[in-house]
Structures are given as structure tokens and as C-alpha cells.
Design a protein around this motif. Structure first.
Motif, short mmCIF file in Angstrom:
data_model
loop_
_atom_site.label_atom_id
_atom_site.label_comp_id
_atom_site.label_asym_id
_atom_site.label_seq_id
_atom_site.Cartn_x
_atom_site.Cartn_y
_atom_site.Cartn_z
N ALA A 73 0.85 -1.19 0.00
CA ALA A 73 0.00 0.00 0.00
C ALA A 73 0.89 1.24 0.00
O ALA A 73 1.90 1.30 0.69
CB ALA A 73 -0.90 0.00 1.22
N THR A 74 0.50 2.22 -0.79
CA THR A 74 1.27 3.45 -0.86
C THR A 74 0.78 4.46 0.17
O THR A 74 -0.43 4.56 0.42
CB THR A 74 1.20 4.07 -2.27
OG1 THR A 74 1.89 5.32 -2.27
CG2 THR A 74 -0.24 4.28 -2.70
N LYS A 75 1.70 5.18 0.79
CA LYS A 75 1.33 6.24 1.73
C LYS A 75 1.07 7.56 1.02
O LYS A 75 0.32 8.40 1.51
CB LYS A 75 2.43 6.41 2.78
CG LYS A 75 2.63 5.18 3.65
CD LYS A 75 3.74 5.41 4.67
CE LYS A 75 3.92 4.20 5.56
NZ LYS A 75 5.02 4.39 6.56
N GLU A 79 4.13 10.53 -4.62
CA GLU A 79 5.55 10.33 -4.43
C GLU A 79 6.05 9.08 -5.15
O GLU A 79 7.18 9.04 -5.62
CB GLU A 79 5.87 10.24 -2.93
CG GLU A 79 5.67 11.55 -2.17
CD GLU A 79 6.02 11.42 -0.71
OE1 GLU A 79 6.34 10.27 -0.27
OE2 GLU A 79 5.97 12.44 0.01
N ASP A 80 5.20 8.06 -5.22
CA ASP A 80 5.59 6.81 -5.89
C ASP A 80 5.40 6.89 -7.41
O ASP A 80 6.10 6.22 -8.16
CB ASP A 80 4.79 5.64 -5.33
CG ASP A 80 5.15 5.34 -3.89
OD1 ASP A 80 6.36 5.24 -3.58
OD2 ASP A 80 4.24 5.21 -3.06
N PHE A 81 4.43 7.68 -7.83
CA PHE A 81 4.16 7.82 -9.27
C PHE A 81 4.92 9.04 -9.80
O PHE A 81 4.45 10.17 -9.71
CB PHE A 81 2.65 7.97 -9.51
CG PHE A 81 2.27 8.13 -10.96
CD1 PHE A 81 2.55 7.14 -11.88
CD2 PHE A 81 1.62 9.28 -11.40
CE1 PHE A 81 2.19 7.28 -13.21
CE2 PHE A 81 1.26 9.43 -12.73
CZ PHE A 81 1.55 8.43 -13.63
N ARG A 82 6.07 8.80 -10.38
CA ARG A 82 6.93 9.90 -10.82
C ARG A 82 6.55 10.43 -12.19
O ARG A 82 6.85 11.59 -12.52
CB ARG A 82 8.40 9.44 -10.85
CG ARG A 82 8.93 8.94 -9.51
CD ARG A 82 8.62 9.90 -8.37
NE ARG A 82 9.11 11.25 -8.64
CZ ARG A 82 8.73 12.33 -7.97
NH1 ARG A 82 7.81 12.23 -7.02
NH2 ARG A 82 9.22 13.51 -8.27
N GLN A 102 -5.92 8.91 -0.33
CA GLN A 102 -5.96 7.48 -0.06
C GLN A 102 -7.28 7.12 0.61
O GLN A 102 -7.90 7.95 1.28
CB GLN A 102 -4.82 7.05 0.87
CG GLN A 102 -3.49 6.83 0.17
CD GLN A 102 -2.74 8.14 -0.02
OE1 GLN A 102 -3.26 9.09 -0.35
NE2 GLN A 102 -1.53 8.22 0.18
N ASN A 103 -7.67 5.86 0.45
CA ASN A 103 -8.89 5.36 1.10
C ASN A 103 -8.67 3.90 1.45
O ASN A 103 -8.41 3.07 0.57
CB ASN A 103 -10.10 5.49 0.17
CG ASN A 103 -11.36 4.95 0.82
OD1 ASN A 103 -11.55 5.09 2.02
ND2 ASN A 103 -12.22 4.32 0.03
N ILE A 112 -5.16 7.64 -5.12
CA ILE A 112 -5.27 8.42 -6.34
C ILE A 112 -4.28 9.57 -6.30
O ILE A 112 -4.06 10.19 -5.25
CB ILE A 112 -6.70 8.98 -6.53
CG1 ILE A 112 -7.70 7.83 -6.76
CG2 ILE A 112 -6.77 9.95 -7.69
CD1 ILE A 112 -9.13 8.31 -6.90
N CYS A 113 -3.68 9.84 -7.45
CA CYS A 113 -2.80 11.00 -7.62
C CYS A 113 -3.18 11.70 -8.91
O CYS A 113 -3.31 11.05 -9.96
CB CYS A 113 -1.33 10.56 -7.67
SG CYS A 113 -0.19 11.88 -8.12
#
Length: 227
Positions: A73-75, A79-82, A102-103, A112-113
Motif C-alpha cells: 500500500a502506498t502512503k 511520491e511513488d508515481f513519478r 488514499q482510502n 489516487i494521484c
């Protein structure tokens, strides 16, 4: 007219005595027990077989219902999707206020980003989404088209994408104004959507380059979140 014996009243009256005799004990208690013993063994075997079958079905259902998730899971998805590949096409997408959310639902943990390459006017907006399915395998519903997206962009074309996750598809709206890439892999669904906003209502003209950049950024995101 030929009738079903079970529904024929005459047949019931004629054989009622016989059926009563069959159910009543005959002779000594030992004889009755001996007569019933094969029936009890058969019943016991049926019950045991049913229990084994039910247990196997339950275990199989549990295996289907709770897929092993291969991604963490991403926090903070932004930040993870560059989006480096898309950035080479449309400029730095992290420059203007990335929107992150986040949910954590018991069934699906989602993130979502939203990125764009302009402040008030941008030529490209990118939405990335990651859904980790904790209860059911998303593979059964992966190919079901989104009614919301279809209503929003109209009828479009869908193309399979090879070499990306377990399955991947790209949906392109009429006029190539919106492009959505969806990837299924390891109990997770990755979605990257790109569309023109502001005064520029169309995505970059080179649609093939856009598709390739989205696939590259999706692959990079999957690598970043891989357990």
C-alpha cells in the motif's frame, strides 16, 4: 393419461400399507438393526463425503475470495508515481500542486494521484490510481467496461496491451481526447488516465508516444510498489 406415480392418489392408497411396513421394525430388534445398518453406513458415507466436498469448496472459495496481493500500500501515490515518461512529453507534472488521496476500505485499499502541467491552464492532466483488492480477485471483473467513463467520454476503442502485468487494456475516447490504461496484476488494478484540460481540449497529438509513455510509467509504478 399417464401420470407421475408420486402425484397419483390411487397409487398412494394402494401402496400406503407397503410403505408403512417398510418403515416399521420387522422381527427381532437385532434383525431390525441389521436391516437398518447398511442404510446407516450409506448415510454416514454420504455425510462424510459431503463434509469433505464442502470443506474443499470452502477452501477453494477462500482461495478465490482472498487473492495474494503482490504490491504494498502506498502512503503517498504522488511520491511513488513519478510520471517521468509522460513528463518528457508534457513537461514536469509534479511542478503544479499534485493532488493525492488514499482510502482504506476493508475490501479495497485505494490511492489516487492527479498531476497537471499547468497552474490554471494545462495541456495535459494525468490521473493515476492503484486499487489493492483485499477480499475478492479483481480478475473476474477487470474486463467489464466502466459505465461512468463511457458516459463521460462517449464510445471509444479498446486495445489490449501486451507484456504488462497479467492483463492490460487501453481505452481511447473519440478524437483521442482521453486515454486510459488499466493493468491487472497480483490482486491489484493500476489505472493511468491522461486527458487535455483548460483551453487545450486534446491530449498531445502523438497518441502512440502517449500510449508508450503511459505504459512505461505504469511499469515504473508497479516496480516501485512491488513487495
Amino acid at each position: 393419461m399417464i401420470t407421475d406415480p408420486e402425484l397419483d392418489g390411487a397409487w398412494e392408497a394402494e401402496h400406503a400399507g407397503e410403505r408403512a411396513e417398510e418403515l416399521a421394525p420387522r422381527g427381532r430388534a437385532e434383525g431390525a438393526a441389521g436391516a437398518r445398518r447398511p442404510w446407516l453406513w450409506a448415510l454416514g458415507g454420504a455425510v462424510a463425503a459431503s463434509a469433505v466436498w464442502a470443506g474443499g469448496l470452502y477452501a477453494f472459495g477462500e482461495k478465490l475470495a482472498a487473492p495474494e496481493i503482490s504490491y504494498r500500500a502506498t502512503k503517498n501515490l504522488c511520491e511513488d508515481f513519478r510520471a517521468q515518461a509522460l513528463g518528457r512529453i508534457a513537461g514536469d507534472l509534479h511542478r503544479y500542486r499534485p493532488m493525492n488521496q488514499q482510502n482504506d476500505h476493508p475490501a479495497v485499499r485505494g490511492a489516487i494521484c492527479v498531476l497537471q502541467n499547468g497552474e490554471s491552464v494545462s495541456t495535459l492532466t494525468v490521473r493515476a490510481q492503484v486499487d489493492l483488492h483485499k477480499k475478492t480477485d479483481p480478475g473476474a471483473e477487470f474486463d467489464v467496461p466502466s459505465l461512468w467513463l463511457a458516459a463521460d467520454i462517449g464510445a471509444g476503442r479498446t486495445e489490449a496491451v501486451e507484456g504488462l502485468g497479467e492483463r492490460a487494456v487501453v481505452l481511447v475516447s473519440p478524437g483521442d481526447a482521453t486515454v486510459q490504461l488499466r493493468v491487472l496484476d497480483g490482486g491489484a488494478v493500476f489505472t493511468i488516465e491522461a486527458y487535455g484540460t483548460g483551453r487545450a481540449q486534446n491530449a498531445p497529438a502523438d497518441t502512440a508516444a502517449l500510449h508508450a509513455a503511459m505504459a512505461e510509467d505504469a511499469r515504473a509504478l508497479m516496480a516501485a510498489l512491488k513487495k
